[in-house]
Scaffold this motif. Structure first.
Motif, PDB file in Angstrom:
ATOM      1  N   LEU A 136      36.995  36.165  39.753  1.00  0.00           N
ATOM      2  CA  LEU A 136      37.707  36.371  41.021  1.00  0.00           C
ATOM      3  C   LEU A 136      37.176  37.575  41.795  1.00  0.00           C
ATOM      4  O   LEU A 136      36.899  37.485  42.994  1.00  0.00           O
ATOM      5  CB  LEU A 136      39.207  36.525  40.774  1.00  0.00           C
ATOM      6  N   ALA A 137      37.053  38.714  41.132  1.00  0.00           N
ATOM      7  CA  ALA A 137      36.586  39.915  41.822  1.00  0.00           C
ATOM      8  C   ALA A 137      35.139  39.783  42.263  1.00  0.00           C
ATOM      9  O   ALA A 137      34.717  40.409  43.244  1.00  0.00           O
ATOM     10  CB  ALA A 137      36.754  41.129  40.911  1.00  0.00           C
TER      11      ALA A 137
ATOM     12  N   LEU B 214      42.941  30.692  42.556  1.00  0.00           N
ATOM     13  CA  LEU B 214      42.555  30.025  41.323  1.00  0.00           C
ATOM     14  C   LEU B 214      43.820  29.537  40.628  1.00  0.00           C
ATOM     15  O   LEU B 214      44.758  30.307  40.426  1.00  0.00           O
ATOM     16  CB  LEU B 214      41.795  30.993  40.415  1.00  0.00           C
ATOM     17  N   VAL B 215      43.840  28.247  40.286  1.00  0.00           N
ATOM     18  CA  VAL B 215      44.995  27.660  39.609  1.00  0.00           C
ATOM     19  C   VAL B 215      44.576  27.295  38.190  1.00  0.00           C
ATOM     20  O   VAL B 215      43.632  26.524  37.991  1.00  0.00           O
ATOM     21  CB  VAL B 215      45.521  26.420  40.351  1.00  0.00           C
ATOM     22  N   VAL B 216      45.281  27.882  37.222  1.00  0.00           N
ATOM     23  CA  VAL B 216      44.971  27.638  35.808  1.00  0.00           C
ATOM     24  C   VAL B 216      46.250  27.219  35.095  1.00  0.00           C
ATOM     25  O   VAL B 216      47.367  27.454  35.587  1.00  0.00           O
ATOM     26  CB  VAL B 216      44.382  28.905  35.142  1.00  0.00           C
TER      27      VAL B 216
ATOM     28  N   THR C 123      50.176  35.483  40.626  1.00  0.00           N
ATOM     29  CA  THR C 123      49.679  36.822  40.308  1.00  0.00           C
ATOM     30  C   THR C 123      48.581  37.192  41.295  1.00  0.00           C
ATOM     31  O   THR C 123      47.614  36.454  41.457  1.00  0.00           O
ATOM     32  CB  THR C 123      49.105  36.882  38.876  1.00  0.00           C
ATOM     33  N   ARG C 124      48.745  38.333  41.943  1.00  0.00           N
ATOM     34  CA  ARG C 124      47.694  38.821  42.843  1.00  0.00           C
ATOM     35  C   ARG C 124      46.737  39.676  42.019  1.00  0.00           C
ATOM     36  O   ARG C 124      47.118  40.720  41.477  1.00  0.00           O
ATOM     37  CB  ARG C 124      48.299  39.636  43.986  1.00  0.00           C
ATOM     38  N   VAL C 125      45.481  39.233  41.943  1.00  0.00           N
ATOM     39  CA  VAL C 125      44.490  39.903  41.097  1.00  0.00           C
ATOM     40  C   VAL C 125      43.679  40.919  41.885  1.00  0.00           C
ATOM     41  O   VAL C 125      43.387  42.009  41.406  1.00  0.00           O
ATOM     42  CB  VAL C 125      43.546  38.858  40.456  1.00  0.00           C
ATOM     43  N   VAL C 126      43.296  40.564  43.112  1.00  0.00           N
ATOM     44  CA  VAL C 126      42.498  41.454  43.959  1.00  0.00           C
ATOM     45  C   VAL C 126      43.243  41.690  45.261  1.00  0.00           C
ATOM     46  O   VAL C 126      43.729  40.735  45.866  1.00  0.00           O
ATOM     47  CB  VAL C 126      41.106  40.844  44.264  1.00  0.00           C
TER      48      VAL C 126
END
Length: 337
Positions: free
Chosen positions: A287-288, A301-303, A334-337
């Motif tokens: 992602l980053a 992204l969907v997991v 969830t916000r990752v970045v």
């Protein structure tokens, strides 16, 4: 991708690139909209004729047939695309690789007849796969392969490239607001959907739930931007209880797994498509890399979540102005970045 249905639109569509392409205007806004849309779709058809791997007469087929033997001249715009694909290969660490056609063929997905290749077949396919085997002559605008058996396949970027060309044509014709999609997984929009009034922004499109195709997972607002979504929900086969999809990991030579869908928002549709494919391959760890903080690229992204039937939605570079997750059960965000 589902446009807001409460607004009046004029939609002109046609089958192309194994999917449904549609040009969407605000109703009554563009004079001669139907004719302009037909011209744009004609352009998409002409691009398909040039880059398809399913017709021996295409420019790409000629490259694949001859570049393993000697240098092949390439049209300027197509050569620029090949150069850009090399940059995307480097950017993604090889997760996006147009020179993996031998892998697609070995796994049967070229003919939409998925199968597991033998160890020997896979070894040969991997030996003929990868952009490092593609030599690009920047001055002479030529391409050659460094060994026989290499195959270029633009399936992960071709629709987006065609959409970009069609949008550019319509903008040159004076169209201020329009959306074009190919198979609902490749989208680009300019202008505003509906009346251009204060507070209205961009075009709103829907993102499907990967486990419930009839359910909208989120709504995304595209402002002079494009969206690409990758997933293996339709092209896959089952072997020994394992689902094997058509999106290959070029680094391993095997189908990617662990991700339900990957969506990228970028200024251009070609980049959105290519980077969505790369993100599907890379998974959460990418992602980053695909959507670095503060950049022009965003991602979803969907997991699978821990609970059966639930999903985890990981986002990067997206705020509430652009992304609205539909309320419902079984969705963790969830916000990752």
């Amino acid at each position: 991708m589902n446009s807001d249905l409460e607004l009046h639109t004029l939609v002109v569509g046609r089958e192309a690139m194994a999917c449904r392409f549609e040009v969407v205007f605000n109703a009554g806004e563009v004079p001669h909209a139907t004719g302009l849309a037909i011209d744009a779709l004609d352009l998409v058809d002409s691009i398909e004729e040039r880059i398809t791997v399913y017709r021996d007469s295409s420019e790409l087929a000629a490259i694949n047939a001859g570049a393993g033997l000697h240098w092949q001249p390439v049209a300027e715009d197509l050569f620029e695309l090949l150069v850009h694909c090399r940059k995307l290969f480097d950017l993604t660490g090889g997760a996006f690789d147009i020179a993996s056609g031998s892998l697609v063929r070995a796994w049967g997905f070229l003919k939409r007849q998925g199968r597991t290749p033998s160890d020997e077949e896979l070894l040969l396919a991997r030996a003929a796969s990868g952009m490092p085997l593609v030599d690009l002559d920047l001055e002479g605008r030529r391409v050659r392969f460094l060994r026989p058996g290499v195959e270029l396949n633009l399936g992960a970027i071709g629709k987006g490239w065609a959409i970009d060309a069609a949008i550019q044509k319509l903008a040159g014709d004076g169209v201020a607001s329009v959306l074009i999609h190919g198979g609902q997984s490749s989208v680009r929009a300019i202008g505003v959907q509906g009346p251009d009034v204060p507070g209205r922004r961009g075009w709103r499109v829907g993102l499907r739930h990967p486990l419930r195709p009839d359910t909208r997972l989120a709504t995304i607002t595209l402002e002079k931007s494009a969206l690409g979504t990758s997933g293996s929900g339709t092209q896959f086969f089952i072997e020994r209880g394992q689902k094997l999809g058509h999106i290959m990991d070029p680094r391993t030579g095997r189908p990617s797994d662990g991700v339900l869908s990957a969506t990228v928002i970028a200024p251009h549709a070609a980049d959105a498509d290519a980077l969505a494919t790369a993100l599907y391959v890379l998974g959460p760890a990418g992602l980053a890399q695909i959507a670095p903080k503060g950049g022009t690229v965003a991602a979803i992204l969907v997991v699978p979540a821990r609970t059966s039937g639930s999903v985890q939605v990981l986002t990067a570079n997206l705020d509430e102005r652009t992304l609205a997750i539909q309320p419902g059960t079984g969705v963790e965000v969830t916000r990752v970045v």
